[in-house]
Motif scaffolding. Structure first.
Motif, PDB file in Angstrom:
ATOM      1  N   GLU A  90       0.823  -1.217   0.000  1.00 35.67           N
ATOM      2  CA  GLU A  90       0.000   0.000   0.000  1.00 35.67           C
ATOM      3  C   GLU A  90       0.854   1.263   0.000  1.00 35.67           C
ATOM      4  O   GLU A  90       0.409   2.316  -0.462  1.00 35.67           O
ATOM      5  CB  GLU A  90      -0.923   0.014   1.222  1.00 35.67           C
ATOM      6  N   MET A  91       2.066   1.173   0.521  1.00 32.74           N
ATOM      7  CA  MET A  91       2.940   2.343   0.597  1.00 32.74           C
ATOM      8  C   MET A  91       3.614   2.676  -0.725  1.00 32.74           C
ATOM      9  O   MET A  91       4.136   3.773  -0.880  1.00 32.74           O
ATOM     10  CB  MET A  91       4.023   2.129   1.660  1.00 32.74           C
ATOM     11  N   LYS A  92       3.589   1.752  -1.662  1.00 33.95           N
ATOM     12  CA  LYS A  92       4.242   2.012  -2.941  1.00 33.95           C
ATOM     13  C   LYS A  92       3.612   3.210  -3.629  1.00 33.95           C
ATOM     14  O   LYS A  92       2.402   3.415  -3.576  1.00 33.95           O
ATOM     15  CB  LYS A  92       4.110   0.800  -3.871  1.00 33.95           C
ATOM     16  N   ILE A  93       4.457   3.955  -4.261  1.00 38.34           N
ATOM     17  CA  ILE A  93       3.994   5.082  -5.066  1.00 38.34           C
ATOM     18  C   ILE A  93       4.180   4.669  -6.510  1.00 38.34           C
ATOM     19  O   ILE A  93       5.304   4.597  -7.018  1.00 38.34           O
ATOM     20  CB  ILE A  93       4.787   6.360  -4.737  1.00 38.34           C
ATOM     21  N   ASP A  94       3.072   4.351  -7.177  1.00 37.84           N
ATOM     22  CA  ASP A  94       3.147   3.826  -8.539  1.00 37.84           C
ATOM     23  C   ASP A  94       3.576   4.893  -9.532  1.00 37.84           C
ATOM     24  O   ASP A  94       4.375   4.650 -10.409  1.00 37.84           O
ATOM     25  CB  ASP A  94       1.815   3.227  -8.970  1.00 37.84           C
ATOM     26  N   SER A  95       3.031   6.077  -9.394  1.00 38.86           N
ATOM     27  CA  SER A  95       3.433   7.149 -10.294  1.00 38.86           C
ATOM     28  C   SER A  95       3.347   8.470  -9.552  1.00 38.86           C
ATOM     29  O   SER A  95       2.415   8.704  -8.793  1.00 38.86           O
ATOM     30  CB  SER A  95       2.546   7.184 -11.542  1.00 38.86           C
ATOM     31  N   MET A  96       4.349   9.244  -9.739  1.00 32.35           N
ATOM     32  CA  MET A  96       4.397  10.540  -9.091  1.00 32.35           C
ATOM     33  C   MET A  96       3.769  11.590 -10.012  1.00 32.35           C
ATOM     34  O   MET A  96       3.903  11.491 -11.227  1.00 32.35           O
ATOM     35  CB  MET A  96       5.854  10.937  -8.813  1.00 32.35           C
ATOM     36  N   PRO A  97       3.093  12.568  -9.433  1.00 28.19           N
ATOM     37  CA  PRO A  97       2.585  13.664 -10.273  1.00 28.19           C
ATOM     38  C   PRO A  97       3.734  14.361 -11.000  1.00 28.19           C
ATOM     39  O   PRO A  97       4.854  14.404 -10.506  1.00 28.19           O
ATOM     40  CB  PRO A  97       1.930  14.630  -9.267  1.00 28.19           C
ATOM     41  N   SER A  98       3.462  14.858 -12.168  1.00 33.03           N
ATOM     42  CA  SER A  98       4.535  15.427 -12.992  1.00 33.03           C
ATOM     43  C   SER A  98       5.176  16.666 -12.373  1.00 33.03           C
ATOM     44  O   SER A  98       6.300  16.997 -12.715  1.00 33.03           O
ATOM     45  CB  SER A  98       4.001  15.776 -14.393  1.00 33.03           C
ATOM     46  N   ASP A  99       4.503  17.334 -11.434  1.00 33.09           N
ATOM     47  CA  ASP A  99       5.088  18.518 -10.827  1.00 33.09           C
ATOM     48  C   ASP A  99       5.960  18.229  -9.615  1.00 33.09           C
ATOM     49  O   ASP A  99       6.523  19.117  -8.997  1.00 33.09           O
ATOM     50  CB  ASP A  99       4.005  19.518 -10.449  1.00 33.09           C
ATOM     51  N   VAL A 100       6.132  16.923  -9.261  1.00 35.05           N
ATOM     52  CA  VAL A 100       6.994  16.552  -8.138  1.00 35.05           C
ATOM     53  C   VAL A 100       8.379  16.222  -8.672  1.00 35.05           C
ATOM     54  O   VAL A 100       8.536  15.427  -9.569  1.00 35.05           O
ATOM     55  CB  VAL A 100       6.413  15.312  -7.385  1.00 35.05           C
TER      56      VAL A 100
END
Length: 101
Positions: A90-100
């Motif tokens: 659940e902690m995985k970040i699959d995709s980061m927003p493009s502004d990060v």
């Protein structure tokens, strides 16, 4: 942050490997465990101390042996590890927003 988690997982793996050896070969001593696992004596000794504090093993004159609590712990271990793996998933970040960045 992740490095610390990785070290904790490695240490847990060692503790469980030592516990497995006690279960399979009790009584068993530090020297034999160290020789069979490749872990230095001091790391095996530390794992044995942790397992003893958790009441999963106890010392005997011939080496470490299991306790009445050991089988209950082993029975519950798979479910607890599954719960932890679920939390990590659940902690995985699959995709980061493009502004990060």
């Amino acid at each position: 942050m992740i490095d610390r988690l990785e070290k904790e997982v490695d240490m847990l793996e060692r503790h469980l490997q030592v516990l497995k050896m006690v279960i399979e070969s009790e009584p068993i001593g530090i020297v034999k465990m160290s020789n069979e696992t490749g872990y230095p004596h001091h790391k095996v000794r530390y794992s044995l101390r942790v397992l003893e504090e958790e009441n999963l093993i106890e010392p005997s004159s011939q080496g470490a042996i299991t306790t009445e609590r050991t089988s209950e712990f082993v029975d519950e271990l798979g479910g607890k590890l599954d719960d932890i793996m679920g939390k990590l998933e659940e902690m995985k970040i699959d995709s980061m927003p493009s502004d990060v960045d």
